[in-house]
Scaffold this motif. Structure first.
Motif, short mmCIF file in Angstrom:
data_model
loop_
_atom_site.label_atom_id
_atom_site.label_comp_id
_atom_site.label_asym_id
_atom_site.label_seq_id
_atom_site.Cartn_x
_atom_site.Cartn_y
_atom_site.Cartn_z
N LYS A 1 0.83 -1.19 0.00
CA LYS A 1 0.00 0.00 0.00
C LYS A 1 0.87 1.24 0.00
CE LYS A 1 -4.00 0.80 2.29
NZ LYS A 1 -4.97 0.68 3.44
N LEU B 1 7.63 2.76 6.71
CA LEU B 1 7.68 1.30 6.62
C LEU B 1 9.03 0.74 7.05
CD1 LEU B 1 5.72 0.72 3.27
CD2 LEU B 1 4.92 0.40 5.63
N ILE C 1 9.79 -4.15 14.08
CA ILE C 1 9.17 -5.48 14.07
C ILE C 1 10.24 -6.55 14.20
CG2 ILE C 1 8.02 -7.14 12.53
CD1 ILE C 1 6.03 -5.23 13.49
N ASN D 1 5.29 -15.43 12.89
CA ASN D 1 3.94 -14.86 12.89
C ASN D 1 3.97 -13.35 12.79
OD1 ASN D 1 2.52 -17.26 13.07
ND2 ASN D 1 2.61 -17.31 15.31
N LEU D 2 4.89 -12.78 13.49
CA LEU D 2 5.00 -11.32 13.47
C LEU D 2 5.27 -10.83 12.06
CD1 LEU D 2 5.01 -8.72 14.94
CD2 LEU D 2 7.28 -9.20 15.83
N GLU E 1 4.53 -12.35 9.31
CA GLU E 1 3.30 -12.57 8.55
C GLU E 1 2.32 -11.41 8.74
OE1 GLU E 1 2.15 -16.81 9.00
OE2 GLU E 1 0.11 -15.96 9.05
N ILE E 2 2.13 -11.05 9.99
CA ILE E 2 1.20 -9.95 10.32
C ILE E 2 1.63 -8.66 9.63
CG2 ILE E 2 0.40 -8.45 12.19
CD1 ILE E 2 0.54 -10.97 14.01
N LYS F 1 1.08 -8.92 5.79
CA LYS F 1 -0.35 -8.81 5.45
C LYS F 1 -0.83 -7.38 5.68
CE LYS F 1 -4.82 -11.03 6.15
NZ LYS F 1 -5.55 -10.03 6.91
N GLY F 2 -0.32 -6.78 6.73
CA GLY F 2 -0.75 -5.42 7.07
C GLY F 2 -0.38 -4.38 6.02
N VAL F 3 0.71 -4.59 5.36
CA VAL F 3 1.16 -3.57 4.42
C VAL F 3 0.82 -3.89 2.97
CG1 VAL F 3 3.02 -2.82 5.91
CG2 VAL F 3 3.46 -4.61 4.21
N GLU F 4 0.40 -5.11 2.71
CA GLU F 4 0.16 -5.47 1.30
C GLU F 4 -1.08 -4.75 0.78
OE1 GLU F 4 -0.40 -9.65 1.15
OE2 GLU F 4 -2.49 -9.56 1.78
N ARG F 5 -1.09 -4.65 -0.50
CA ARG F 5 -2.18 -3.94 -1.13
C ARG F 5 -3.45 -4.76 -1.15
NH1 ARG F 5 -3.44 -0.93 -6.26
NH2 ARG F 5 -3.70 1.17 -5.43
N TYR G 1 -4.22 -16.15 15.77
CA TYR G 1 -2.88 -16.13 16.36
C TYR G 1 -3.00 -16.36 17.86
CZ TYR G 1 -1.05 -14.09 12.03
OH TYR G 1 -0.67 -13.86 10.75
N LEU H 1 0.76 -13.60 22.06
CA LEU H 1 1.62 -12.99 21.05
C LEU H 1 1.04 -11.66 20.57
CD1 LEU H 1 3.82 -12.99 18.78
CD2 LEU H 1 2.23 -14.33 17.41
N ILE I 1 2.79 -7.97 20.73
CA ILE I 1 3.00 -7.18 19.52
C ILE I 1 2.27 -5.84 19.64
CG2 ILE I 1 2.54 -7.00 17.05
CD1 ILE I 1 2.84 -10.05 16.92
N GLU J 1 -3.10 1.15 11.69
CA GLU J 1 -3.82 0.62 10.54
C GLU J 1 -3.16 -0.66 10.02
OE1 GLU J 1 -4.85 4.00 7.88
OE2 GLU J 1 -4.43 2.52 6.29
N ILE J 2 -1.85 -0.58 9.88
CA ILE J 2 -1.10 -1.75 9.38
C ILE J 2 -1.29 -2.95 10.31
CG2 ILE J 2 1.24 -2.64 9.02
CD1 ILE J 2 2.01 0.21 8.09
N PHE J 3 -1.18 -2.68 11.57
CA PHE J 3 -1.34 -3.78 12.54
C PHE J 3 -2.73 -4.41 12.44
CE2 PHE J 3 -2.81 -5.11 16.82
CZ PHE J 3 -1.97 -6.21 16.97
N LYS K 1 -4.91 -4.33 9.99
CA LYS K 1 -5.09 -5.06 8.73
C LYS K 1 -4.32 -6.39 8.78
CE LYS K 1 -5.00 -4.53 3.71
NZ LYS K 1 -3.88 -5.36 3.27
N GLY K 2 -3.13 -6.31 9.41
CA GLY K 2 -2.30 -7.52 9.47
C GLY K 2 -2.93 -8.64 10.27
N VAL K 3 -3.69 -8.31 11.26
CA VAL K 3 -4.22 -9.37 12.13
C VAL K 3 -5.67 -9.74 11.81
CG1 VAL K 3 -2.68 -8.76 14.01
CG2 VAL K 3 -4.94 -7.72 13.91
#
Lengths: 192, 192, 192, 192
Positions: free
Chosen positions: C149, C156, C163, C181-182, C184-185, C188-192, D151, D155, D159, D184-186, D188-190
DNA sequence: TATGAATGAGGGTTCATTCAT
DNA sequence: GATGAATGAACCCTCATTCAT
């Protein structure tokens, strides 16, 4: 080879003398002496057992020069006043060559190191006594011959050495002429 | 109370003076000074920021005494020779009372500490210059009035201070009489 | 021998790292480091001029590892997201081997020592900048390619490093799984 | 008066907080805290028995704020995700007012002082546990309601707190906007 | 003999804590 | 309660001296 051995010792002494004069005994480190002499620190300890030992070796060297001058001049067929004058000149020029280690003669330096100097002073004390004795005898001779006023001869010796030291100090400030004036003042001051 | 505060500082200075005179600057530890002053080591650092600082405080104190004497004597309606003689006597007795910290005046002490003294000399240098200036002026006066021979007045000042120092040294060896003789010799040596 | 010399330095660094991690910079004494490294206190000072210096050497070492990873991964023919993922994994495992000195990367450590760090940060600052730059470029690439995003790439980078740090912290509490896991989170959080 | 008493304590805490944030725990001296609080050093010890005690008092204060927020939000009739979002915002703004003592929450600070902290942690450990528990419960609720991915809730709590801390760190660098992005990122990530 | 790395005792300085006023 | 001078333990760092190579 003996020569090489002596050379190393000489180099160390020369380096030490330079550093001691520049920075004084305590601020000078054995490391610095070694570096200036271009030998390893351990090498210094092959020739001298302690830092104090180096200092004392230098001290003795200077005293030896002094004694040689005194013994030479003492028996000359000249007046006591001329002897004192000559001793002053000779010492002045000899030590000057040695880059003026005048301060080694300072009584104040007795303080210089509490650790070993008391023990080692035994080595140099006799030499100092000898120097005082030789000078004293010349003054006594001069007093007897009415060349000098009747001051305590021991006092005159001490003053003379201090005057000498002061004049040598002038050297480090590059005021050579003043040394001669100082001698003149002293001699006029003590003459009858 | 202000008095108490001053007293502690005084105690530390007195203890330091004693130790510095006995053992010299470097061999004297702050611990020793504190013990002699009967305070804790940390207390010393409430009053002085470094060991050098203590030394310099003492130095300054002595210089102040010297300047006071010089300024007092300078304007007296007496001959230059008498002034020099009086300065000698005053200084001698004042510093004597101060338990003889003659060596603080020694030019040789410039070496004493490479770390801070260079910085702090700024505080002291002006005072030393002042002392030299005051003495020089008296000698110039004496030369002008034909009381003294025409030596370089700067030279005479240096010699005078060294003579004074030497005579103070005699004190530590308990030969008070000799100091007077030394003055006599100097004055006779420089008179016209 | 060069090897021995390096070994001692290494031993000291390893000991210091262990202690700094266990107790932090200030509570760790040079004595402790020396003891842990089985050398004398003085030996530590043959290799490092101050305690701060040791810390900085460790810091730099970690930064160097990070830069190496970043430069290696950056030019791989993979997506930006895969790059970030790979950097995370590599860094995680490399530093893990180095017994996790994650905290060296913490911005908070800027506070660590007021005395010297400001001066020495000069050595380290460029490396930190380089790390940020390298990561930022990868994020910019990812944003351009619509993988991530459109967040501020600088943001970032900072988050990523934090992180990473957090995940490394998990290591010290022996929760290795959570690190993954962190990651991964975050991704996923930053992907578009 | 009670009020005055409290005021002094408050002043000391405020001063300490400022210094700890600026220089860190160890480099901050009690003297500095006292000066900044405009009280005498001894006064500090009337309110706190050790330096560590001051630190812990601040720590506890922050934890109390956190607990209050958590308890307030927990029972609101909103989704778990909204709760987390709200907690983040509230905490962020509350601590912001308190000039951001984020670092007090850092797990790394456990190292902070070897002397007393272990003993005193007893006082704050329960509060930390409570915070974790409260957050964990919200995450468990969210997982159960399929709002969050499955998750480990512990954890997620860790985080979350670290993310919060990071965002607070941004404050000190004056990048307020980024904090919101981080949240926001967090989230969305979870999310599921 | 020469080297220089290693040692560790010792000293200057800081600073948390105490205590007399 | 409030003060700030006094304390002394602790720590960083230096450097004379030793010793393995």
């Amino acid at each position: 080879m003996k020569k090489d051995k002596e050379k190393v010792k000489e180099k160390i002494l020369a380096a030490a003398e330079e550093m001691f004069l520049k920075k004084g005994f305590f601020p000078t480190t054995v490391d610095e002496i070694a570096q200036k002499a271009k030998v390893a620190k351990g090498t210094v300890y092959l020739y001298f057992s302690t830092k104090e030992d180096i200092y004392l070796a230098l001290f003795e060297e200077k005293l030896k020069i002094g004694i040689e001058i005194l013994e030479k001049v003492k028996n000359m067929p000249i007046s006591a006043k001329e002897k004192i004058s000559l001793i002053f000149d000779e010492w002045f020029s000899k030590i000057q060559k040695a880059k003026g280690l005048s301060s080694f003669l300072a009584l104040e330096n007795i303080n210089i190191s509490p650790k070993i100097i008391l023990l080692l002073r035994k080595k140099i004390h006799p030499k100092i006594r000898k120097i005082f004795l030789l000078i004293k005898e010349i003054f006594q001779e001069g007093i007897k011959k009415k060349e000098f006023k009747n001051y305590n001869s021991r006092l005159l010796s001490v003053i003379f050495l201090h005057i000498l030291q002061t004049s040598l100090l002038f050297l480090s400030f590059n005021i050579k002429e003043d040394g001669k004036n100082l001698k003149e003042i002293f001699l006029k001051g003590v003459e009858r």
